[in-house]
Scaffold this motif. Structure first.
Motif, PDB file in Angstrom:
ATOM      1  N   LEU A  69     -43.513 -25.576  10.259  1.00 21.50           N
ATOM      2  CA  LEU A  69     -43.583 -24.963  11.604  1.00 21.50           C
ATOM      3  C   LEU A  69     -43.009 -23.505  11.907  1.00 21.50           C
ATOM      4  O   LEU A  69     -43.270 -22.524  12.562  1.00 21.50           O
ATOM      5  CB  LEU A  69     -43.006 -25.870  12.932  1.00 21.50           C
ATOM      6  CG  LEU A  69     -43.983 -26.930  13.263  1.00 21.50           C
ATOM      7  CD1 LEU A  69     -43.376 -28.069  14.046  1.00 21.50           C
ATOM      8  CD2 LEU A  69     -45.339 -26.523  13.803  1.00 21.50           C
ATOM      9  N   CYS A  70     -41.820 -23.421  10.842  1.00 23.28           N
ATOM     10  CA  CYS A  70     -41.155 -22.096  10.927  1.00 23.28           C
ATOM     11  C   CYS A  70     -42.132 -20.809  10.458  1.00 23.28           C
ATOM     12  O   CYS A  70     -42.185 -19.894  10.870  1.00 23.28           O
ATOM     13  CB  CYS A  70     -39.921 -22.307   9.844  1.00 23.28           C
ATOM     14  SG  CYS A  70     -38.566 -23.178  10.757  1.00 23.28           S
ATOM     15  N   HIS A  71     -42.847 -21.475   9.286  1.00 25.43           N
ATOM     16  CA  HIS A  71     -43.772 -20.596   8.781  1.00 25.43           C
ATOM     17  C   HIS A  71     -44.805 -20.199   9.910  1.00 25.43           C
ATOM     18  O   HIS A  71     -45.260 -19.029  10.190  1.00 25.43           O
ATOM     19  CB  HIS A  71     -44.538 -21.165   7.705  1.00 25.43           C
ATOM     20  CG  HIS A  71     -43.887 -21.138   6.446  1.00 25.43           C
ATOM     21  ND1 HIS A  71     -43.367 -20.167   5.725  1.00 25.43           N
ATOM     22  CD2 HIS A  71     -43.549 -22.399   5.637  1.00 25.43           C
ATOM     23  CE1 HIS A  71     -42.735 -20.303   4.554  1.00 25.43           C
ATOM     24  NE2 HIS A  71     -42.616 -21.714   4.464  1.00 25.43           N
ATOM     25  N   TYR A  72     -45.201 -21.107  10.758  1.00 27.64           N
ATOM     26  CA  TYR A  72     -46.327 -21.121  11.678  1.00 27.64           C
ATOM     27  C   TYR A  72     -46.071 -20.069  12.735  1.00 27.64           C
ATOM     28  O   TYR A  72     -46.770 -19.318  12.887  1.00 27.64           O
ATOM     29  CB  TYR A  72     -46.784 -22.393  12.095  1.00 27.64           C
ATOM     30  CG  TYR A  72     -47.498 -22.584  13.317  1.00 27.64           C
ATOM     31  CD1 TYR A  72     -49.039 -22.550  13.235  1.00 27.64           C
ATOM     32  CD2 TYR A  72     -47.245 -22.919  14.665  1.00 27.64           C
ATOM     33  CE1 TYR A  72     -49.950 -22.645  14.191  1.00 27.64           C
ATOM     34  CE2 TYR A  72     -47.998 -22.961  15.806  1.00 27.64           C
ATOM     35  CZ  TYR A  72     -49.427 -22.709  15.519  1.00 27.64           C
ATOM     36  OH  TYR A  72     -50.053 -22.843  16.370  1.00 27.64           O
ATOM     37  N   HIS A  73     -44.817 -20.387  13.362  1.00 24.48           N
ATOM     38  CA  HIS A  73     -44.485 -19.929  14.569  1.00 24.48           C
ATOM     39  C   HIS A  73     -44.075 -18.251  14.353  1.00 24.48           C
ATOM     40  O   HIS A  73     -44.409 -17.289  15.079  1.00 24.48           O
ATOM     41  CB  HIS A  73     -43.141 -20.627  15.454  1.00 24.48           C
ATOM     42  CG  HIS A  73     -43.773 -21.517  15.753  1.00 24.48           C
ATOM     43  ND1 HIS A  73     -44.674 -21.697  16.915  1.00 24.48           N
ATOM     44  CD2 HIS A  73     -43.339 -23.055  15.664  1.00 24.48           C
ATOM     45  CE1 HIS A  73     -44.779 -23.053  17.305  1.00 24.48           C
ATOM     46  NE2 HIS A  73     -44.153 -23.700  16.624  1.00 24.48           N
ATOM     47  N   HIS A  75     -45.184 -16.531  11.751  1.00 21.87           N
ATOM     48  CA  HIS A  75     -46.675 -15.802  11.549  1.00 21.87           C
ATOM     49  C   HIS A  75     -47.482 -15.457  12.660  1.00 21.87           C
ATOM     50  O   HIS A  75     -47.704 -14.448  12.861  1.00 21.87           O
ATOM     51  CB  HIS A  75     -47.408 -16.724  10.318  1.00 21.87           C
ATOM     52  CG  HIS A  75     -48.579 -15.920  10.009  1.00 21.87           C
ATOM     53  ND1 HIS A  75     -49.802 -16.496  10.565  1.00 21.87           N
ATOM     54  CD2 HIS A  75     -48.905 -14.828   8.988  1.00 21.87           C
ATOM     55  CE1 HIS A  75     -50.561 -15.529   9.989  1.00 21.87           C
ATOM     56  NE2 HIS A  75     -50.255 -14.721   9.230  1.00 21.87           N
ATOM     57  N   LEU A  76     -47.368 -16.229  13.708  1.00 20.53           N
ATOM     58  CA  LEU A  76     -48.062 -16.086  14.796  1.00 20.53           C
ATOM     59  C   LEU A  76     -47.564 -14.782  15.649  1.00 20.53           C
ATOM     60  O   LEU A  76     -48.090 -14.267  16.466  1.00 20.53           O
ATOM     61  CB  LEU A  76     -48.252 -17.382  15.498  1.00 20.53           C
ATOM     62  CG  LEU A  76     -49.526 -18.161  15.097  1.00 20.53           C
ATOM     63  CD1 LEU A  76     -49.334 -19.582  15.960  1.00 20.53           C
ATOM     64  CD2 LEU A  76     -50.420 -17.692  14.553  1.00 20.53           C
ATOM     65  N   GLU A  77     -45.995 -14.819  15.452  1.00 23.72           N
ATOM     66  CA  GLU A  77     -45.376 -13.696  16.228  1.00 23.72           C
ATOM     67  C   GLU A  77     -45.500 -12.532  15.743  1.00 23.72           C
ATOM     68  O   GLU A  77     -44.752 -11.719  16.139  1.00 23.72           O
ATOM     69  CB  GLU A  77     -43.867 -14.237  16.582  1.00 23.72           C
ATOM     70  CG  GLU A  77     -43.810 -15.545  17.371  1.00 23.72           C
ATOM     71  CD  GLU A  77     -42.380 -16.069  17.317  1.00 23.72           C
ATOM     72  OE1 GLU A  77     -41.606 -15.322  16.872  1.00 23.72           O
ATOM     73  OE2 GLU A  77     -42.213 -17.374  18.093  1.00 23.72           O
ATOM     74  N   GLY A  78     -45.861 -12.615  14.281  1.00 20.97           N
ATOM     75  CA  GLY A  78     -45.971 -11.133  13.501  1.00 20.97           C
ATOM     76  C   GLY A  78     -44.533 -10.781  13.196  1.00 20.97           C
ATOM     77  O   GLY A  78     -44.111  -9.718  12.755  1.00 20.97           O
ATOM     78  N   ARG A  79     -43.716 -11.838  12.802  1.00 20.56           N
ATOM     79  CA  ARG A  79     -42.419 -11.844  12.054  1.00 20.56           C
ATOM     80  C   ARG A  79     -42.320 -12.234  10.817  1.00 20.56           C
ATOM     81  O   ARG A  79     -43.356 -12.688  10.221  1.00 20.56           O
ATOM     82  CB  ARG A  79     -41.154 -12.520  12.858  1.00 20.56           C
ATOM     83  CG  ARG A  79     -41.122 -11.690  14.321  1.00 20.56           C
ATOM     84  CD  ARG A  79     -40.278 -12.688  15.189  1.00 20.56           C
ATOM     85  NE  ARG A  79     -38.938 -12.941  14.920  1.00 20.56           N
ATOM     86  CZ  ARG A  79     -38.448 -14.047  15.303  1.00 20.56           C
ATOM     87  NH1 ARG A  79     -38.821 -14.718  16.152  1.00 20.56           N
ATOM     88  NH2 ARG A  79     -37.047 -14.196  14.762  1.00 20.56           N
ATOM     89  N   GLY A  80     -41.308 -12.031  10.118  1.00 21.69           N
ATOM     90  CA  GLY A  80     -41.298 -12.188   8.678  1.00 21.69           C
ATOM     91  C   GLY A  80     -41.270 -14.002   8.431  1.00 21.69           C
ATOM     92  O   GLY A  80     -40.439 -14.638   8.870  1.00 21.69           O
ATOM     93  N   TYR A  81     -42.327 -14.408   7.897  1.00 26.39           N
ATOM     94  CA  TYR A  81     -42.717 -15.994   7.676  1.00 26.39           C
ATOM     95  C   TYR A  81     -42.453 -16.272   6.421  1.00 26.39           C
ATOM     96  O   TYR A  81     -42.485 -17.436   5.854  1.00 26.39           O
ATOM     97  CB  TYR A  81     -43.929 -16.296   8.327  1.00 26.39           C
ATOM     98  CG  TYR A  81     -45.039 -15.495   7.656  1.00 26.39           C
ATOM     99  CD1 TYR A  81     -45.709 -16.075   6.390  1.00 26.39           C
ATOM    100  CD2 TYR A  81     -45.562 -14.338   7.830  1.00 26.39           C
ATOM    101  CE1 TYR A  81     -46.728 -15.337   5.521  1.00 26.39           C
ATOM    102  CE2 TYR A  81     -46.608 -13.552   7.058  1.00 26.39           C
ATOM    103  CZ  TYR A  81     -46.924 -14.167   5.946  1.00 26.39           C
ATOM    104  OH  TYR A  81     -47.926 -13.535   5.148  1.00 26.39           O
ATOM    105  N   ARG A  82     -42.204 -15.335   5.371  1.00 27.77           N
ATOM    106  CA  ARG A  82     -42.261 -15.737   3.838  1.00 27.77           C
ATOM    107  C   ARG A  82     -40.753 -16.381   3.740  1.00 27.77           C
ATOM    108  O   ARG A  82     -39.728 -16.131   4.374  1.00 27.77           O
ATOM    109  CB  ARG A  82     -42.330 -14.571   3.314  1.00 27.77           C
ATOM    110  CG  ARG A  82     -43.835 -13.917   3.129  1.00 27.77           C
ATOM    111  CD  ARG A  82     -44.213 -12.927   2.161  1.00 27.77           C
ATOM    112  NE  ARG A  82     -45.422 -12.662   2.278  1.00 27.77           N
ATOM    113  CZ  ARG A  82     -45.856 -11.266   2.257  1.00 27.77           C
ATOM    114  NH1 ARG A  82     -44.984 -10.410   2.269  1.00 27.77           N
ATOM    115  NH2 ARG A  82     -46.964 -11.127   2.481  1.00 27.77           N
ATOM    116  N   HIS A  83     -40.594 -17.222   2.740  1.00 26.10           N
ATOM    117  CA  HIS A  83     -39.275 -17.835   2.332  1.00 26.10           C
ATOM    118  C   HIS A  83     -38.330 -16.643   1.986  1.00 26.10           C
ATOM    119  O   HIS A  83     -36.896 -16.961   2.371  1.00 26.10           O
ATOM    120  CB  HIS A  83     -39.466 -18.344   0.855  1.00 26.10           C
ATOM    121  CG  HIS A  83     -40.083 -19.997   1.146  1.00 26.10           C
ATOM    122  ND1 HIS A  83     -41.251 -19.908   0.585  1.00 26.10           N
ATOM    123  CD2 HIS A  83     -39.765 -20.845   1.872  1.00 26.10           C
ATOM    124  CE1 HIS A  83     -41.692 -21.161   0.752  1.00 26.10           C
ATOM    125  NE2 HIS A  83     -40.979 -21.765   1.670  1.00 26.10           N
TER     126      HIS A  83
END
Length: 157
Positions: A69-73, A75-83
């Protein structure tokens, strides 16, 4: 637990820890082998490895869901979603999600036998040790541009 219960659990965890709705699909993927879960960028769905739930229980499953869910939210917000991203690491800490899941028992490295290929230059006798095969019709000796020939293949444990 089936896919419907998993979907409910993901939606509840999303609201409780992220204060945001999960609007896509979450399901068990039997093809996952070495990872606890996976967030799919293309369709925003989340795949979960059911073996982790069966072996480690609900607590491990909740950790995996929080991580995905960290990746999900993000990514949808356009913020850094990678590890490696700072935003991702901060959100993991905030919701107390694990960075990595517990390794499955019995999972070991695939290659325990090491293969070494030894090539010899026909002109200057320079030896080359390589882990991967060299295309001898394409590559030549770096010292004298002579033709390389495979001398032997060693296997070590």
């Amino acid at each position: 637990m089936d896919n419907n219960k998993l979907q409910e659990m993901v939606e509840e965890i999303s609201i409780r820890f992220f204060q945001k709705s999960f609007l896509h699909q979450a399901f068990f993927n039997p093809r996952l082998r070495s990872t606890g879960g996976r967030y799919l960028l293309a369709n925003h769905n989340i795949d979960i490895n059911k073996k982790y739930f069966e072996l480690f229980g609900e607590k491990e499953l909740i950790g995996i869901i929080k991580h995905e869910l960290c990746h999900y939210h993000l990514h949808l917000e356009g913020r850094g979603y990678r590890h490696r991203d700072h935003d991702f690491k901060q959100l993991l800490k905030k919701v107390e999600a694990p960075r990595f899941c517990t390794p499955l028992p019995g999972r070991t490295k695939r290659r325990t036998v090491k293969k070494v290929l030894i090539y010899n230059c026909q002109e200057c006798s320079q030896l080359y040790k390589r882990k991967r095969a060299v295309n001898t019709s394409k590559y030549v000796c770096g010292k004298c541009k002579g033709k390389l020939v495979l001398v032997k293949e060693l296997t070590e444990k």
